[in-house]
Design an enzyme around this catalytic site. Structure first.
Site, PDB file in Angstrom:
ATOM      1  CD  GLU A  81      -1.837   2.303   1.393  1.00 58.32           C
ATOM      2  OE1 GLU A  81      -1.622   3.081   0.427  1.00 58.32           O
ATOM      3  OE2 GLU A  81      -1.810   2.659   2.570  1.00 58.32           O
TER       4      GLU A  81
ATOM      5  CB  CYS B 295      -1.386   7.057   1.283  1.00 59.45           C
ATOM      6  SG  CYS B 295      -2.636   5.999   2.037  1.00 59.45           S
TER       7      CYS B 295
END
Length: 486
Positions: free
Chosen positions: A254, A288
């Site tokens: 990720e 993110c």
């Protein structure tokens, strides 16, 4: 609170709390006031090996444990998190500069993922598949991969460690966790203590507090782990993918993002402003999925910009323990410098400054820029801080082109009065996740989470977690007699 960090500033290997044997220490600082929280002697390559070996020894018995008994561990861990919520909140504030709002957001999601982990213990279901061979029965078993190595980031360390750790354990694996060196307690040993107190058998969860300057690639190269779950930058993620691929080792990555929140010409402007400000500035922009870019149809750009700038100016920067603070410190001075340098670069390239926040130590006030040149690298990379780029566009086709003009593809959002128009728009965007009439920052236990392009490989949450941390084994049974050609 300082005693909490001192007590947990240890390695946790095979059920034992012990100091590392490295030749230097990680110093755990409060990023807001510079207070030294703890000094941690780092783990060496040998201790990484000990942690993985302990995990391998403990894993098989854990996999054979009745899944209802495994579920009880997660139920108790959840209760402990609920009982210790105030202590964990204070730790998040002290170690990573998280505001009260951010800590509450992180804790809420962490509890949701612990609830889901409890249910995962019961979901490793097998299947019977038909065979063209007379008398043959095909059994398909879903089994643990064995040992999982988890590397977690500094921005949501409690949540993102638990997300992989709890799921992997629930499915019958053992885990070795390496938290980020800036958040060794909240992202590592605090979680180990919770599971230890919940009754998790020794050796199943090990935490090594170390740095690649000491261990190099030993954590990912070790032969024991079959899966490496990493959350962090795409640069490090690409390296991990390369090393693991050479060993035919699975990865769940990720990575970073450069998400866009798009405001179409028929959007509810006031609502879009609220969504955009939250999506850009929560946790100082260190997310993110944050909306690095806010794209606004030119027909509503003037109204949106005026209201967006006005709202940003109300965001209080300062002490994260103050409930009124929205913008706390970034994690360290390197990040603070990088964010300031990014704004300076944009200005030098010709961007227009609508709000220019100052920087004092690790406190970076919010900035808003527009008219960033189309060829500026700033539009194509992740800015991990409180800087918003407002980008006007003419029509949906141009918006799609701008949104997709990035190597990343993690999240995003679009605002419109027509939901189906929004869904059609979302389908044209190259991302793993996209949201209609909402913010860009979402994570839910049942919905696959992950990105495309440089934003990662693989998915977590729900059924995809089973694919990440288990493997399928085919066992056939011949109830009759097979015939052979010789």
């Amino acid at each position: 609170m300082s005693s909490c960090f001192t007590d947990l500033a240890m390695q946790y290997i095979d059920g034992e709390w012990r100091p590392g044997t490295g030749s230097w220490d990680i110093i755990d600082f409060n990023p807001y006031d510079g207070e030294k929280l703890a000094s941690i002697t780092i783990a060496t390559i040998d201790e990484v090996d000990q942690a993985y070996r302990a995990a391998a020894r403990a894993q098989r018995a854990w996999a054979d444990t009745n899944p209802y008994a495994r579920r009880d561990i997660f139920d108790r861990a959840l209760r402990l998190v609920e009982e210790r919520e105030q202590e964990i909140t204070e730790a998040i504030t002290a170690e990573l500069g998280g505001t009260r709002l951010k800590a509450g957001f992180e804790l809420h999601l962490a509890k949701e993922f612990l609830r889901e982990a409890a249910q995962l213990t019961l979901r490793s279901e097998g299947r019977l598949l038909p065979s063209p061979v007379e008398g043959k029965e095909n059994r398909l078993y879903r089994v643990p991969v064995g040992v999982v190595g988890v590397i977690s980031p500094f921005n949501f360390p409690f949540l993102l460690s638990i997300k992989s750790v709890a799921a992997a354990l629930a499915l019958g694996n053992a885990v070795v966790l390496k938290p980020h060196q800036d958040t060794p307690v909240v992202g590592g040993t605090l979680i180990a203590k919770i599971f230890e107190d919940a009754g998790l058998p020794a050796g199943l969860l090990n935490v090594v507090l170390t740095d690649i300057a000491e261990i190099g690639d030993a954590f990912i190269e070790h032969p024991v782990p079959k899966v490496i779950s990493f959350t962090g930058s795409d640069k490090v993620g690409r390296h991990i993918a390369t090393v693991c691929a050479a060993q035919l080792k699975r990865t769940v990555l990720e990575l970073g993002g450069n998400s866009a929140l798009v405001v179409l010409d028929d959007a509810d402007v006031d609502y879009a402003v609220d969504a955009a400000v939250f999506s850009r500035y929560v946790d100082q922009g260190q997310v993110c999925m944050a909306a690095n870019r806010v794209l606004v149809d030119r027909s509503v750009a003037e109204e949106f910009t005026e209201k967006f700038v006005a709202k940003v100016r109300t965001l209080k920067t300062g002490d994260p323990s103050d409930p009124q603070t929205v913008i706390g410190p970034v994690i360290n001075s390197l990040q603070a410098h990088a964010i300031s340098a990014a704004v300076d670069q944009a200005v030098a390239e010709g961007a227009t400054v609508l709000v220019r926040g100052g920087t004092t130590d690790n406190l970076v006030e919010p900035s808003v820029l527009t008219d960033v040149p189309a060829d500026s690298s700033l539009l194509h990379k992740e800015i991990f801080g409180p800087v918003a780029l407002l980008v006007p566009f003419d029509g949906e086709d141009e918006a799609i082109r701008i949104v997709n003009d990035t190597p990343y593809g993690l999240s995003g959002a679009v605002h419109t009065a027509d939901v189906e128009r929004g869904v059609t728009f979302a389908k044209r965007v190259d991302t793993g996740m996209f949201h209609v009439n909402d913010g860009t920052i979402h994570d839910e236990p049942l919905v696959p989470f992950g990105g495309e392009k440089h934003s990662g490989i693989g998915r977590l949450n729900g059924e995809t977690t089973l694919d990440a941390f288990t493997t399928l084994k085919w066992i056939s049974v011949q109830h009759g007699r097979s015939t052979f050609p010789f």
